[in-house]
Structures are given as C-alpha cells and as structure tokens.
Design a protein around this motif. Sequence first.
Motif, mmCIF file in Angstrom:
data_model
loop_
_atom_site.group_PDB
_atom_site.id
_atom_site.type_symbol
_atom_site.label_atom_id
_atom_site.label_comp_id
_atom_site.label_asym_id
_atom_site.label_seq_id
_atom_site.Cartn_x
_atom_site.Cartn_y
_atom_site.Cartn_z
ATOM 1 N N GLY A 69 -23.677 33.814 -2.345
ATOM 2 C CA GLY A 69 -23.954 32.787 -1.353
ATOM 3 C C GLY A 69 -24.167 33.297 0.050
ATOM 4 O O GLY A 69 -24.491 32.525 0.958
ATOM 5 N N LEU A 70 -23.978 34.612 0.282
ATOM 6 C CA LEU A 70 -24.295 35.170 1.592
ATOM 7 C C LEU A 70 -25.810 35.184 1.746
ATOM 8 O O LEU A 70 -26.534 35.556 0.821
ATOM 9 N N GLY B 143 -22.247 28.978 -3.753
ATOM 10 C CA GLY B 143 -22.141 28.748 -2.314
ATOM 11 C C GLY B 143 -23.455 28.553 -1.589
ATOM 12 O O GLY B 143 -23.470 28.299 -0.387
ATOM 13 N N PHE B 144 -24.590 28.675 -2.289
ATOM 14 C CA PHE B 144 -25.886 28.398 -1.667
ATOM 15 C C PHE B 144 -26.008 26.897 -1.423
ATOM 16 O O PHE B 144 -25.485 26.093 -2.193
ATOM 17 N N ASP B 145 -26.700 26.521 -0.362
ATOM 18 C CA ASP B 145 -26.928 25.100 -0.099
ATOM 19 C C ASP B 145 -28.289 24.913 0.574
ATOM 20 O O ASP B 145 -28.875 25.876 1.087
ATOM 21 N N LEU B 146 -28.770 23.674 0.552
ATOM 22 C CA LEU B 146 -30.079 23.349 1.135
ATOM 23 C C LEU B 146 -29.963 22.481 2.382
ATOM 24 O O LEU B 146 -30.969 22.014 2.905
ATOM 25 N N PHE B 147 -28.730 22.260 2.854
ATOM 26 C CA PHE B 147 -28.531 21.322 3.964
ATOM 27 C C PHE B 147 -29.019 21.855 5.307
ATOM 28 O O PHE B 147 -29.027 21.125 6.300
ATOM 29 N N GLY C 268 -17.863 29.600 -1.596
ATOM 30 C CA GLY C 268 -18.667 29.957 -0.437
ATOM 31 C C GLY C 268 -19.210 28.824 0.394
ATOM 32 O O GLY C 268 -19.751 29.049 1.472
ATOM 33 N N ALA C 269 -19.101 27.573 -0.087
ATOM 34 C CA ALA C 269 -19.520 26.451 0.751
ATOM 35 C C ALA C 269 -18.420 26.195 1.774
ATOM 36 O O ALA C 269 -17.248 26.454 1.508
#
Length: 450
Positions: free
Chosen positions: A60-61, A175-179, A284-285
């Motif tokens: 997620g980094l 932990g990846f996100d699109l926000f 990771g979020a």
Amino acid sequence: MKKSSTILQLTPPQVLVLGFAAIIMIGTFLLSLPLASKDGLPTPFIDALFTATSATCVTGLVVVDTGTHFTMFGQIIIVILIQIGGLGFMSMSTLFALVLRKRITLRERLVLQEALNQGSMEGIVRLFRKVLVYSLIIEAIAAVLFTIRWSFDLDFQTALFFGIWHAISFFNNAGFDLFGSITGPFSSLTAYADDFMTNVIAMALIVLGGIGFVVLSDLLEYKNKKKLSLHSKVVLSMTAFLIIFGAIVIFIFEYTNTKTLGSINFGGKVLASFFQSVSPRTAGANSLDIGGLRQATQFFIIILMFIGASPGSTGGGIKTTTFTVLVGAMLAMIRGKEDIVFFRFRLAKDRIFKAITLTMLALFLVILVAMLLSTTESAPFLTILFEVTSAFGTVGLSMGLTPELTMIGKILISITMFAGRLGPITLAYALQPKKEKELYKYPEGKITIG
C-alpha cells in the motif's frame, strides 16, 4: 530438456520467489504503459516497479496517488495484482488447474503448502478451495455494503467501482485506496474518520483478511466441531489483545491532539482509535493523519506494524504467533519453567527456534535498510524507521516520505516489501545452497548469558 530439469530442481521457496518476481515484472510493464496513466504519458519505470511491488506484496505504499495518477485500466491492473498477491500466485495457478480439471501434482502441492504457510501437505487443496470461497464471499458482501454507503456521497457507478475495488484492497490488507480523486491525493479514509459504517466494514475486512484462512475455516466449522485448534486460539486471543490495547494507547496519546483526535467528538475518537489500531495489522489505510500523530503514537504503531498479521493470511510482519511465542518464552524463563505452555499445550522446541530466527532476521533487515536510507534520504530517523517497518510489515502506512524517496530509496523499499511479503525465512531458504547432511557433531560448550 535441461531447462525443464532445472525448473524441477527448484525448491518450493525458490518457486515462490521467482513467481512473485514474475508477477511484479508483468505488473510493472502494464502500469508503465501510457494507457495506465491519466496524463497519457508512460509512468517512469522505477515508479511503475514500486507500485507493482507494493500491490503484489499487498503493502500500500505509493509514490504516486492511485486515484489521481492512474486511469481505470491502471487501477484495475493494481487491484488484480492485489488479489493475486493476497491469495498468492500459486493459489491462482491452482485455481486455473482446478477450472481446467487438471491434476494437482505433488510438487504443486508442496509449493501451495509453502504459499499458505502450512506445516503439512494433508488437505492442502481442500484448504485452498475454502480460501477461495471465503475470500470471494467476504469481498462480495463488503463490496455491496460499501456501495450502499458510498452511493450517498458518489454517483452509483463510481460507488460500485469503489465498493468492489476497496473490498478487495482491504480484505487483502493492501491499503491502496482511490479516495485521492475525491478528497485529495494521499488522503486515504481521513474524510470518513468518524463514519461508523465505513470504519466497521473496513475493520472487519482487515481483521478477517489478517487472522489467516486456517483460523477462518476453524471458526466457520466451530458449530460442528465444537472446538478450536491451538493455532486459532493463539491467533484470536493475541489479535484481540493487540487491537484493544492498541486502541486504548492511541486514544490516550492522541485525545488532546488537535491534528488527529482532538477535533473529533467522543464517539468518533473511539472509532478512529480502533481503526488506527486495526490498520497496522498490515492493512495500511488510515483515517487519521499519520504525520500529525504524536511521536509516541508513531513509535507505538511501528511496534504494531512489526508484529503484523497472522500466518497463512494476506498480511505481513513477524506474525502474531511469533510474537506470542517470544512473550511465552520470556515469561517461562522469568518463572523458571522449562516449557512454553499455551491453553494446556506445550510448544515444541523447533517452534521457539523458528520464532527467534524469524524475529532476528526481520530486525536485521529493518535496521539495515533504515541505516541505508538514513544516508540516502533527508528525513528524520523516526520517519525513515516508520517507512521501513511499514514496508517490511506490508502495511502501507506512511508519514509522507514515500513520494519523496530518491531512486535508491525506492529500490530499497521495494526490496523490503518483497522480503516482507515472502517472509525472511522463505527468502533465506530460497537463497541458501543445497543442504548437505552433517556427518559429525561438535562437543557441547557453555557460555554465560546476561
């Protein structure tokens, strides 16, 4: 023929290492295409490599914001890498074999055993089927719930895409996100810090993905068996302790901090504290600004990230069971006991040695990379240590250093993520020469300890 025999001679750990490396290189190529970036230009190779490594190793980094830099094509590639990385590439190849009704060979079962971190090959294909079914059902339910909640803030099509995408990302502890495309680059879930539904669904996904598939299977079959295995008992008790204890510590340290909990109502404070305690389980979020946390809280989160999730899960770190064994060994030594006992079961000596070995290898890796980054990056040491531990634990939390990393820094963090996902012991086994049987033993000696 020679090439085929060479492949057959590879050990399961070596197959895993090469398999993950191959997936990362394919992902790097696809993410570097102009089609994957919103500006229509090729993403620099090192940034594409870093992103592909982070996604495949479910870390997620990110060096570029996923929501604002990548097109839908790029975002779909990332979420596919997350799913493959979370379940393990060998799990995906086994899926194709099952769909095509091919026989799973003994060698494939051995690699699958290594990928799922199991001590025995017995019932490994049956376990894999359960892993796949549980994962898809949990992700589907969460996707529906996320879509319902976010449809109040976004148009339905975007809410649906976000719901499916984030269900996969959070369950696989990526932990990846699109926000970033909605609330600003690198913002994660900060806009939903006191949103009950979003937080509860995300936390449930993170915990379910982090406790391990064996524990999930144990829980679902508890109604029939009426008992849990020792492994499940240790994982569940230590996970619960770390989450509750972590939430209390974060709540106390950050209660008056206006940059984090200080400006939120009491209910929101409790919710955000629990979320930020669950997230270092390798998700990771973040719902709080990590850079705005007090140093004591940041260091505490480093400890949580180093411990990580549980064996056989989508998460990283030294694992909750390893930490439990270390604590058990310490207490046994203090009490003058010879054996480590959990729930009326004595642990074998090899489990203790493995826990110590894994922890020492992990410490050496984190310390070495932190020392190297201290010479290549112009950032405070705590920030560097936080980043390295986050990479090793495949967590993805950041104090803001990742986008500022030099090329050498990106390479070092990528290597750390890779080592963290596979595990230091698996990597060591993959790199070591072929074992030779020892023909003799040296006489026993004594040294003074402490």
